[in-house]
Design an enzyme around this catalytic site. Structure first.
Site, PDB file in Angstrom:
ATOM      1  CE  LYS A  26      17.103  70.229 135.804  1.00 19.17           C
ATOM      2  NZ  LYS A  26      15.811  70.117 135.149  1.00 19.17           N
TER       3      LYS A  26
ATOM      4  CD  GLN B  79      12.428  68.916 135.904  1.00 21.21           C
ATOM      5  OE1 GLN B  79      13.344  69.682 136.202  1.00 21.21           O
ATOM      6  NE2 GLN B  79      12.600  67.911 135.058  1.00 21.21           N
TER       7      GLN B  79
ATOM      8  CG  ASP C 145      14.955  73.469 130.293  1.00 21.50           C
ATOM      9  OD1 ASP C 145      16.085  72.956 130.312  1.00 21.50           O
ATOM     10  OD2 ASP C 145      13.934  72.910 130.745  1.00 21.50           O
TER      11      ASP C 145
END
Ligand code: NAP
Length: 302
Positions: free
Chosen positions: A58, A102, A125
């Site tokens: 990322k 995450q 996300d």
């Protein structure tokens, strides 16, 4: 259409991701020239090796596109409160348009609480309940979860628009199965599909897959979808990532999807490979969401 007429197009996620990234790079360059730098902070708790790889990728993708990024690493022993306070800090920090925590998190931290704490406007996300709700009602100002958004792009950009098609989704997880069902169901461009969702309690699952124009397999079950479960001319999106032992392969194991690739490809109009199909799309859609967030935050019109 007879079997001989099938093309068996392999849809390259690498290629589609590359072209989306090129578009994003152009958009970010214009924003940079206008004094705006989109920003993404990635928070990782613990040392999970797969998560470490994703987080590194990322960061690299941000660098490639001109997006400012920071990675914050907390030890596995970090408390839930510590993580929540960190989220509060980045919610307020205007340098960052997107915040990504995450997953998975260590067991002592509630994923639900953490997702709820994110500013929905920075939830790139797409897992905050506000964004999930907006996705279901088809609101434009939401952040779609990255893997399902990537699947939709793959279908559309490979010339396999789901409009009017019967899509059968295998798997009902919150990160893939349920969101892709909702996305393709929308009365909207790139959607307008009739969607059936199957899961481990579905009876006679092959009766559904055999009727499908498009099969999206997201189960985590190696080579589950066999050629006799699909019809000629089917389009197959294989989301599964399964590591199986193979003494011939580098490191003694290799990645396979949820689809029995070669025999299904022989019947299919189009199919995604594993690796190199859905995988490269996920981070690309995270970049797209981050750029979208920056445009909203800075009222950037272009
Ligand atoms: P998950 O949370 O484990 O969900 C799996 C789903 O498949 C569940 O709904 C389960 O049914 C269903 N299922 C499992 N075995 C089945 C069977 N034999 N028959 C019918 N349904 C079955 O998995 P996930 O997080 O959605 O991920 C699915 C796969 O996609 C995994 O291999 C994962 O690694 C991969 N993935 C890839 C990406 C990417 O970027 N490429 C991103 C996310 C996930 P129940 O609900 O009844 O248990």
């Amino acid at each position: 259409m007879g079997r001989a007429a099938m093309v068996g197009q392999v849809i390259s996620g690498n290629e589609v991701a590359k072209s989306i990234r090129a578009e994003l790079k152009g958009e970010v360059a214009k924003m940079n020239a206008g004094g705006i730098t989109p920003g993404l902070v990635v928070i990782i708790v613990g040392e999970d090796p797969a998560s470490q790889v994703y987080v590194r990728k990322k960061g690299e993708a941000c660098q490639e596109l001109g997006i400012y990024s920071e990675t914050v690493r907390l030890p596995a022993s970090a408390s839930e409160d510590e993580l929540l306070e960190l989220i509060d800090k980045y919610n307020k920090d205007p340098k960052f348009d997107g915040i990504l925590v995450q997953l998975p998190l260590p067991k002592h931290i509630s994923e639900g609480k953490v997702l709820l704490r994110l500013d929905p406007g920075k939830d790139v996300d797409g897992f905050h309940p506000v964004n999930v709700g907006k996705m279901v009602v088809g609101a434009e100002d939401c952040y779609l979860p990255c893997t399902p958004a990537g699947i939709q792009e793959l279908l559309v950009r490979s010339g396999n628009d789901p409009k009017g098609k019967h899509v059968v989704v295998l798997g009902r997880s919150n990160i893939v199965g349920k969101p892709i069902t909702n996305i393709l169901l929308q009365k909207a461009p790139g959607a307008d599909a009739t969607v059936t969702i199957c899961h481990s309690r579905t009876q006679n699952l092959q009766n559904f897959t055999r009727q499908a124009d498009i099969v999206i397999a997201a189960m985590g079950s190696p080579a589950f979808v066999k050629a006799d479960m699909v019809k000629d001319g089917v389009v197959v999106i294989d989301v599964g990532v399964n590591r199986i032992n193979d003494p011939q392969a580098k490191g003694g194991c290799r990645l396979v999807g949820d689809v029995d690739f070669e025999p299904v490809k022989a019947k299919a109009k189009a199919i995604t490979p594993v690796p190199g199909g859905v995988g490269p799309m996920t981070i690309t859609m995270l970049m797209k969401n981050t750029v979208k967030a920056a445009k909203i935050h800075h009222k950037w019109k272009d």
